[in-house]
Design a protein around this motif. Structure first.
Motif, PDB file in Angstrom:
ATOM      1  N   ASP A 136       0.824  -1.215   0.000  1.00  0.00           N
ATOM      2  CA  ASP A 136       0.000   0.000   0.000  1.00  0.00           C
ATOM      3  C   ASP A 136       0.856   1.263   0.000  1.00  0.00           C
ATOM      4  O   ASP A 136       0.330   2.361  -0.171  1.00  0.00           O
ATOM      5  CB  ASP A 136      -0.940   0.002   1.215  1.00  0.00           C
ATOM      6  N   LYS A 137       2.153   1.097   0.221  1.00  0.00           N
ATOM      7  CA  LYS A 137       3.130   2.188   0.143  1.00  0.00           C
ATOM      8  C   LYS A 137       2.844   3.325   1.131  1.00  0.00           C
ATOM      9  O   LYS A 137       3.026   4.493   0.795  1.00  0.00           O
ATOM     10  CB  LYS A 137       3.189   2.768  -1.288  1.00  0.00           C
ATOM     11  N   ILE A 138       2.343   3.001   2.309  1.00  0.00           N
ATOM     12  CA  ILE A 138       2.138   4.076   3.275  1.00  0.00           C
ATOM     13  C   ILE A 138       3.477   4.369   3.965  1.00  0.00           C
ATOM     14  O   ILE A 138       4.359   3.522   4.033  1.00  0.00           O
ATOM     15  CB  ILE A 138       1.000   3.778   4.292  1.00  0.00           C
ATOM     16  N   SER A 139       3.626   5.605   4.436  1.00  0.00           N
ATOM     17  CA  SER A 139       4.910   6.016   5.010  1.00  0.00           C
ATOM     18  C   SER A 139       5.104   5.385   6.395  1.00  0.00           C
ATOM     19  O   SER A 139       4.139   4.948   7.030  1.00  0.00           O
ATOM     20  CB  SER A 139       4.957   7.539   5.141  1.00  0.00           C
ATOM     21  N   MET A 140       6.339   5.381   6.860  1.00  0.00           N
ATOM     22  CA  MET A 140       6.608   4.817   8.190  1.00  0.00           C
ATOM     23  C   MET A 140       5.894   5.634   9.265  1.00  0.00           C
ATOM     24  O   MET A 140       5.454   5.093  10.273  1.00  0.00           O
ATOM     25  CB  MET A 140       8.117   4.782   8.462  1.00  0.00           C
ATOM     26  N   ALA A 144       3.342   4.018  11.818  1.00  0.00           N
ATOM     27  CA  ALA A 144       3.504   4.082  13.280  1.00  0.00           C
ATOM     28  C   ALA A 144       2.171   4.436  13.933  1.00  0.00           C
ATOM     29  O   ALA A 144       1.759   3.808  14.918  1.00  0.00           O
ATOM     30  CB  ALA A 144       4.577   5.096  13.638  1.00  0.00           C
ATOM     31  N   GLY A 145       1.482   5.431  13.362  1.00  0.00           N
ATOM     32  CA  GLY A 145       0.187   5.843  13.909  1.00  0.00           C
ATOM     33  C   GLY A 145      -0.865   4.760  13.752  1.00  0.00           C
ATOM     34  O   GLY A 145      -1.586   4.421  14.689  1.00  0.00           O
ATOM     35  N   HIS A 146      -0.918   4.191  12.556  1.00  0.00           N
ATOM     36  CA  HIS A 146      -1.941   3.198  12.228  1.00  0.00           C
ATOM     37  C   HIS A 146      -1.818   1.941  13.082  1.00  0.00           C
ATOM     38  O   HIS A 146      -2.812   1.362  13.508  1.00  0.00           O
ATOM     39  CB  HIS A 146      -1.821   2.851  10.746  1.00  0.00           C
ATOM     40  N   ARG A 153      10.727   5.065  14.721  1.00  0.00           N
ATOM     41  CA  ARG A 153      11.820   4.096  14.880  1.00  0.00           C
ATOM     42  C   ARG A 153      11.298   2.735  15.355  1.00  0.00           C
ATOM     43  O   ARG A 153      11.708   1.698  14.844  1.00  0.00           O
ATOM     44  CB  ARG A 153      12.862   4.641  15.871  1.00  0.00           C
ATOM     45  N   SER A 154      10.382   2.763  16.344  1.00  0.00           N
ATOM     46  CA  SER A 154       9.810   1.489  16.826  1.00  0.00           C
ATOM     47  C   SER A 154       9.115   0.750  15.695  1.00  0.00           C
ATOM     48  O   SER A 154       9.231  -0.473  15.561  1.00  0.00           O
ATOM     49  CB  SER A 154       8.783   1.735  17.934  1.00  0.00           C
ATOM     50  N   ALA A 155       8.370   1.508  14.889  1.00  0.00           N
ATOM     51  CA  ALA A 155       7.648   0.882  13.769  1.00  0.00           C
ATOM     52  C   ALA A 155       8.639   0.315  12.754  1.00  0.00           C
ATOM     53  O   ALA A 155       8.434  -0.780  12.220  1.00  0.00           O
ATOM     54  CB  ALA A 155       6.739   1.903  13.095  1.00  0.00           C
TER      55      ALA A 155
END
Lengths: 182, 93
Positions: A136-140, A144-146, A153-155
């Motif tokens: 889906d090419k969502i950003s890091m 992280a939020g999703h 960094r954790s994500a």
């Protein structure tokens, strides 16, 4: 990404709109060539997959005329379906749409079912994370939020751990992509 | 454990050709020396193929759900009739 299509709800709205915009034209095209409603459905659903992958691709140009794009993809898929069935021989041609449909097969491939079943053994949350980032090419940051991580960094670390888990499962079972595609 | 995910990242950088300079050289040497690392690289390449197939399967499930709604929910009755008309016996090819 030209549309706001990062959640299932947003994608549903997009697909409903595209169905109403283009499915009647695709259905008419398929019908005129002797196809059934099921043929039209299968072809159109693959059209939507091609459209989606184009829409989320980071560097791809925006799709300006959605109706014309979907109809173009449908025609290529129809010809390919005929060629694969040995009913009709027509090269797909070398243009941008042909490149977009490369690798997309019509609905119902048992190989794909096997792949998905195998992958889900690695853990659904892991697979959903990897899908969100690589497909889906969502950003890091969005990921992280999703997925409820406190930081990017954790994500990121979790994403690589999930990738490692999938990779190790592939090694354990000595599975290769071609095994499923054979 | 930290080393483990960093190695996965380094392999990803190699697969997508994002490693350069000293990092790329270091990876060349590691791959030359380690059969285990070469197998990890091959498996990780496969993993991206599986992830794409998984993504497509999930997306097709979402699309099939939209199709089901259009052909079963009352509010899409006109659309459904329009499509059925295209495929009706009276609509000659």
């Amino acid at each position: 990404m030209q549309n706001n299509i990062k959640t299932p709800g947003e994608r549903e709205k997009l697909f409903l709109r595209l169905y109403k915009l283009s499915f009647p034209d695709v259905a008419t095209y398929v019908r005129k060539r002797g196809g059934t409603l099921e043929d039209a459905r299968d072809i159109f659903q693959d059209c939507l997959v091609v459209y989606y992958e184009k829409a989320v691709a980071p560097d791809a140009p925006a799709i300006r005329n959605e109706g014309a794009y979907l109809m173009g993809v449908a025609k290529k898929l129809w010809y390919r379906m005929y060629a694969e069935g040995n009913r009709f021989s027509e090269a797909a041609g070398q243009n941008s749409i042909s490149e977009d449909i490369a690798g997309v097969s019509l609905v119902g491939s048992p190989a794909r079912e096997n792949i998905a079943d195998f992958l889900e053994q690695a853990g659904k949350k892991c697979m959903d994370m990897l899908k969100a980032f690589y497909y889906d090419k969502i950003s890091m940051k969005e990921m992280a939020g999703h997925f409820g991580f406190r930081s990017v960094r954790s994500a990121t670390v979790q994403k690589y751990k999930c990738l490692e888990k999938v990779r190790n499962k592939i090694r354990e079972k000595s599975l290769h992509y071609e095994d499923f595609m054979a | 454990m930290k080393t483990s995910w960093l190695e996965t990242k380094q392999l990803e950088d190699r697969i997508f050709r994002k490693d350069t300079g000293a990092d790329a050289l270091m990876m060349d040497v590691k791959l030359y020396l380690s059969e285990d690392l070469r197998q990890k690289l091959a498996a990780q390449k496969d993993a991206y193929g599986y992830i794409q197939a998984y993504g497509r399967k999930k997306l097709k499930t979402e699309i099939a759900s939209v199709h089901h709604k259009l052909f079963h929910e009352e509010k899409h009755n006109n659309f459904r009739k329009r499509i059925r008309k295209i495929f009706s016996a009276n609509n000659k090819i």
